[in-house]
Design a protein around this motif. Structure first.
Motif, mmCIF file in Angstrom:
data_model
loop_
_atom_site.group_PDB
_atom_site.id
_atom_site.type_symbol
_atom_site.label_atom_id
_atom_site.label_comp_id
_atom_site.label_asym_id
_atom_site.label_seq_id
_atom_site.Cartn_x
_atom_site.Cartn_y
_atom_site.Cartn_z
ATOM 1 N N ASN A 5 0.830 -1.212 0.000
ATOM 2 C CA ASN A 5 0.000 0.000 0.000
ATOM 3 C C ASN A 5 0.863 1.260 0.000
ATOM 4 N N GLN A 6 1.984 1.184 0.706
ATOM 5 C CA GLN A 6 2.917 2.316 0.738
ATOM 6 C C GLN A 6 3.518 2.553 -0.669
ATOM 7 N N ILE A 7 3.858 1.469 -1.354
ATOM 8 C CA ILE A 7 4.413 1.570 -2.722
ATOM 9 C C ILE A 7 3.370 2.226 -3.640
ATOM 10 N N LEU A 8 2.103 1.820 -3.489
ATOM 11 C CA LEU A 8 1.041 2.380 -4.336
ATOM 12 C C LEU A 8 0.864 3.875 -4.095
ATOM 13 N N ARG A 9 0.895 4.266 -2.820
ATOM 14 C CA ARG A 9 0.736 5.696 -2.497
ATOM 15 C C ARG A 9 1.884 6.502 -3.096
ATOM 16 N N ASP A 10 3.084 5.924 -2.999
ATOM 17 C CA ASP A 10 4.275 6.594 -3.523
ATOM 18 C C ASP A 10 4.152 6.778 -5.051
ATOM 19 N N ILE A 11 3.726 5.746 -5.747
ATOM 20 C CA ILE A 11 3.579 5.842 -7.214
ATOM 21 C C ILE A 11 2.509 6.885 -7.552
ATOM 22 N N GLU A 12 1.396 6.843 -6.830
ATOM 23 C CA GLU A 12 0.325 7.811 -7.087
ATOM 24 C C GLU A 12 0.835 9.240 -6.880
ATOM 25 N N ASN A 13 1.583 9.443 -5.806
ATOM 26 C CA ASN A 13 2.103 10.794 -5.522
ATOM 27 C C ASN A 13 3.109 11.271 -6.563
ATOM 28 N N LYS A 14 3.713 10.334 -7.268
ATOM 29 C CA LYS A 14 4.680 10.715 -8.310
ATOM 30 C C LYS A 14 4.019 10.861 -9.683
ATOM 31 N N MET A 15 2.992 10.048 -9.960
ATOM 32 C CA MET A 15 2.524 9.959 -11.355
ATOM 33 C C MET A 15 1.093 10.414 -11.623
ATOM 34 N N SER A 16 0.343 10.753 -10.579
ATOM 35 C CA SER A 16 -1.035 11.175 -10.832
ATOM 36 C C SER A 16 -1.065 12.562 -11.480
ATOM 37 N N LYS A 17 -1.846 12.699 -12.537
ATOM 38 C CA LYS A 17 -1.913 14.018 -13.191
ATOM 39 C C LYS A 17 -2.817 14.971 -12.404
ATOM 40 N N THR A 18 -3.609 14.420 -11.482
ATOM 41 C CA THR A 18 -4.497 15.295 -10.709
ATOM 42 C C THR A 18 -3.848 15.766 -9.396
ATOM 43 N N ILE A 19 -2.637 15.298 -9.106
ATOM 44 C CA ILE A 19 -1.916 15.799 -7.926
ATOM 45 C C ILE A 19 -0.903 16.838 -8.427
ATOM 46 N N PRO A 20 -1.132 18.127 -8.126
ATOM 47 C CA PRO A 20 -0.292 19.184 -8.710
ATOM 48 C C PRO A 20 1.192 19.051 -8.384
ATOM 49 N N THR A 21 1.510 18.441 -7.214
ATOM 50 C CA THR A 21 2.922 18.326 -6.826
ATOM 51 C C THR A 21 3.589 17.066 -7.387
ATOM 52 N N SER A 22 2.828 16.218 -8.054
ATOM 53 C CA SER A 22 3.434 14.991 -8.610
ATOM 54 C C SER A 22 4.352 15.356 -9.773
ATOM 55 N N ASP A 23 5.182 14.418 -10.182
ATOM 56 C CA ASP A 23 6.068 14.661 -11.333
ATOM 57 C C ASP A 23 5.237 15.046 -12.555
ATOM 58 N N ILE A 24 4.164 14.313 -12.779
ATOM 59 C CA ILE A 24 3.340 14.566 -13.966
ATOM 60 C C ILE A 24 2.562 15.879 -13.815
ATOM 61 N N GLY A 25 2.057 16.138 -12.611
ATOM 62 C CA GLY A 25 1.354 17.402 -12.353
ATOM 63 C C GLY A 25 2.263 18.586 -12.656
ATOM 64 N N ARG A 26 3.530 18.498 -12.222
ATOM 65 C CA ARG A 26 4.477 19.608 -12.445
ATOM 66 C C ARG A 26 4.892 19.688 -13.910
ATOM 67 N N MET A 27 5.105 18.547 -14.548
ATOM 68 C CA MET A 27 5.443 18.556 -15.987
ATOM 69 C C MET A 27 4.346 19.247 -16.787
ATOM 70 N N ASN A 28 3.090 18.880 -16.486
ATOM 71 C CA ASN A 28 1.963 19.440 -17.242
ATOM 72 C C ASN A 28 1.789 20.931 -16.977
ATOM 73 N N ALA A 29 2.048 21.355 -15.725
ATOM 74 C CA ALA A 29 1.912 22.777 -15.399
ATOM 75 C C ALA A 29 3.017 23.584 -16.062
ATOM 76 N N GLN A 30 4.229 23.029 -16.099
ATOM 77 C CA GLN A 30 5.372 23.757 -16.691
ATOM 78 C C GLN A 30 5.320 23.743 -18.212
ATOM 79 N N ASN A 31 4.613 22.755 -18.741
ATOM 80 C CA ASN A 31 4.294 22.691 -20.165
ATOM 81 C C ASN A 31 5.497 22.526 -21.107
#
Ligand code: AMP
Ligand code: MG
Length: 336
Positions: free
Chosen positions: A52-78
Motif C-alpha cells: 500500500n505504501q508503494i502504491l501511495r508513492d507511485i500515485e504521488n509521483k505519477m497522478s496528473k491530478t496531484i499538482p505536486t506529482s512529477d506529472i502534475g508539475r510537468m503538465n503545469a510547466q508545459n
C-alpha cells in the motif's frame, strides 16, 4: 503395519507442511483511482502494508491530478524541464518507446484530449471540433523529452503536451508490487488493481489462481470466462470502464490519438497477458485502438497473448491462448 506407518508418516508430513505454511493475509484499499484487493501468503505480516505504501508513492509521483506529482508539475510547466523521480522517468521512457512501437495507438501525451472529454467527471461531454483540433496539435508523444542533468537527476519536459499515464500506471504499479512479493520471499499471491491482475504460485490446496474475464455486456461482477494465471500479468481495457452517453451514443474513455475521438470499432474489450505489468497495461489499451485485425498481428509479432471480445460476443485470440491459460468459457453466448 507397514501401511499404518506410512499413513502416519503422510499425516505428519501434511501437518508439518500446513503448520509452517504462511497464513493468508488479505487487504482491500483504494489508490490510483481504483479498488485494490490483495491476498498474500507471507510469513512477514507487513507485506500488504508495504504494498500500500508503494502504491501511495507511485500515485504521488505519477497522478496528473496531484499538482505536486512529477506529472502534475510537468503538465503545469508545459515546455520547461522539470526534475522528476527515477520511477517516473522509467515509466515515461517505456510509454514513449511503446508509443513509437504501436505507431501512436498508445500515446501518453493525450492528457489535454482526456480533460476536454471529461470522462468520469460532472462535465463529461463531446468537445467542439475546433477545440479537438487545437488539442490534437498538442497530442504527440514525440514532443515529450526526458534525460539526466549534470547532477545525475532525472528530468523531463512535456513539450507542450499534457502527459497522462492512465493507460500504463496500474500495470507499472503491479510490477513494483510483484517485485516486493519476491523481495519478501512470497511465492503465492494474487493482486488486483482495477483492470490489471497479477497472480503467482498456487493456492494452498495446490489449485491454480483463476481470473474472471469481465463480460462487457454484463454488470461489474459478471464474467464470461475464467483463465489460470501463474507468474504473469493480465490487463483488460474495456469500453465499460468509463464513459458517458450523449444524444443516445456511448463515448468510452479509450481515445484514438489520431482523431481525438473515442475509439469506435467492433470491440468491447481487449485482454493482454504477458510477463510485464506495464506492458500488459500499455498493450491492452494499444490493441484496443488498433482493432482486432491489426491488433492480433501486432500481438503475434511481439509474442504477447491477447483475447479480443467484440460487441456481438465474438472471441478472437492469439494462437494457443485457450490452451495456455486453461480458458474456460462460462457464458456460452460467447463464441470463437
Ligand atoms: P486502460 O483502461 O488501461 O485502457 O487505460 C485507459 C486510460 O488510459 C484512460 O483513462 C486514459 O487516461 C488513457 N488513455 C486513453 N486512451 C489512450 C491511448 N490511446 N493511449 C494511451 N493512453 C490512453
Ligand atoms: Mg492499459
Amino acid at each position: 503395519m507397514k501401511r499404518i506407518l506410512l499413513c502416519c508418516l503422510a499425516i505428519c508430513c501434511i501437518f508439518a507442511f500446513t503448520a509452517c505454511a504462511p497464513a493468508a493475509q488479505t487487504g482491500e484499499s483504494f489508490a490510483m483511482d481504483t479498488i485494490i484487493t490483495q491476498t498474500v501468503y507471507a510469513k512477514n505480516d507487513s507485506v500488504i502494508g508495504q504494498n500500500n505504501q508503494i502504491l501511495r508513492d507511485i500515485e504521488n509521483k505519477m497522478s496528473k491530478t496531484i499538482p505536486t506529482s512529477d506529472i502534475g508539475r510537468m503538465n503545469a510547466q508545459n515546455t520547461q524541464d522539470v526534475e522528476i523521480s527515477d520511477d517516473t522517468a522509467q515509466v515515461l521512457k517505456t510509454c514513449v518507446e511503446h508509443a513509437a512501437l504501436t505507431d501512436g495507438a498508445f500515446d501518453p501525451a493525450l492528457g489535454g484530449l482526456m480533460a476536454a472529454w471529461g470522462f468520469g467527471t460532472q462535465n463529461a461531454h463531446i468537445p467542439g471540433e475546433a477545440e479537438l483540433e487545437g488539442l490534437l496539435a498538442h497530442t504527440d508523444y514525440n514532443a515529450i523529452s526526458a534525460g539526466v542533468n549534470e547532477d545525475g537527476k532525472a528530468f523531463a519536459n512535456a513539450g507542450g503536451t499534457q502527459v497522462d499515464l492512465g493507460g500504463a500506471g496500474k500495470g507499472y504499479a503491479l510490477d513494483r508490487l510483484a517485485q516486493n512479493l519476491t523481495d519478501n520471499g512470497v511465492s503465492s499471491a494474487i493482486l488486483s488493481l482495477g483492470g490489471s491482475i497479477y497472480a503467482v504460485g498456487t493456492k494452498p490446496d495446490g489449485s491454480a489462481y483463476k481470473i474472471g474475464i469481465r463480460d462487457p455486456s454484463g454488470s461489474e461482477n459478471d464474467y464470461m470466462a475464467t483463465l489460470e494465471l501463474d507468474g504473469k500479468f493480465v490487463s483488460t481495457s474495456g469500453t465499460y470502464e468509463r464513459g458517458f452517453t450523449q444524444d443516445g451514443t456511448y463515448y468510452s474513455h479509450i481515445l484514438d490519438p489520431k482523431t481525438g475521438y473515442p475509439v469506435k470499432n467492433e470491440l468491447a474489450s481487449v485482454t493482454v497477458i504477458c510477463p510485464s505489468g506495464i506492458l500488459s497495461d500499455i498493450y491492452s489499451t494499444a490493441l484496443f485502438v488498433m482493432g482486432p485485425e491489426k491488433g492480433i498481428a501486432f500481438a503475434h509479432g511481439q509474442g504477447v497473448d491477447a483475447l479480443f471480445l467484440t460487441n456481438d460476443k465474438q472471441m478472437i485470440a492469439t494462437d494457443g491462448f485457450a490452451e495456455k491459460y486453461g480458458l474456460s468459457i462460462t457464458n456460452k453466448d460467447y463464441h470463437g
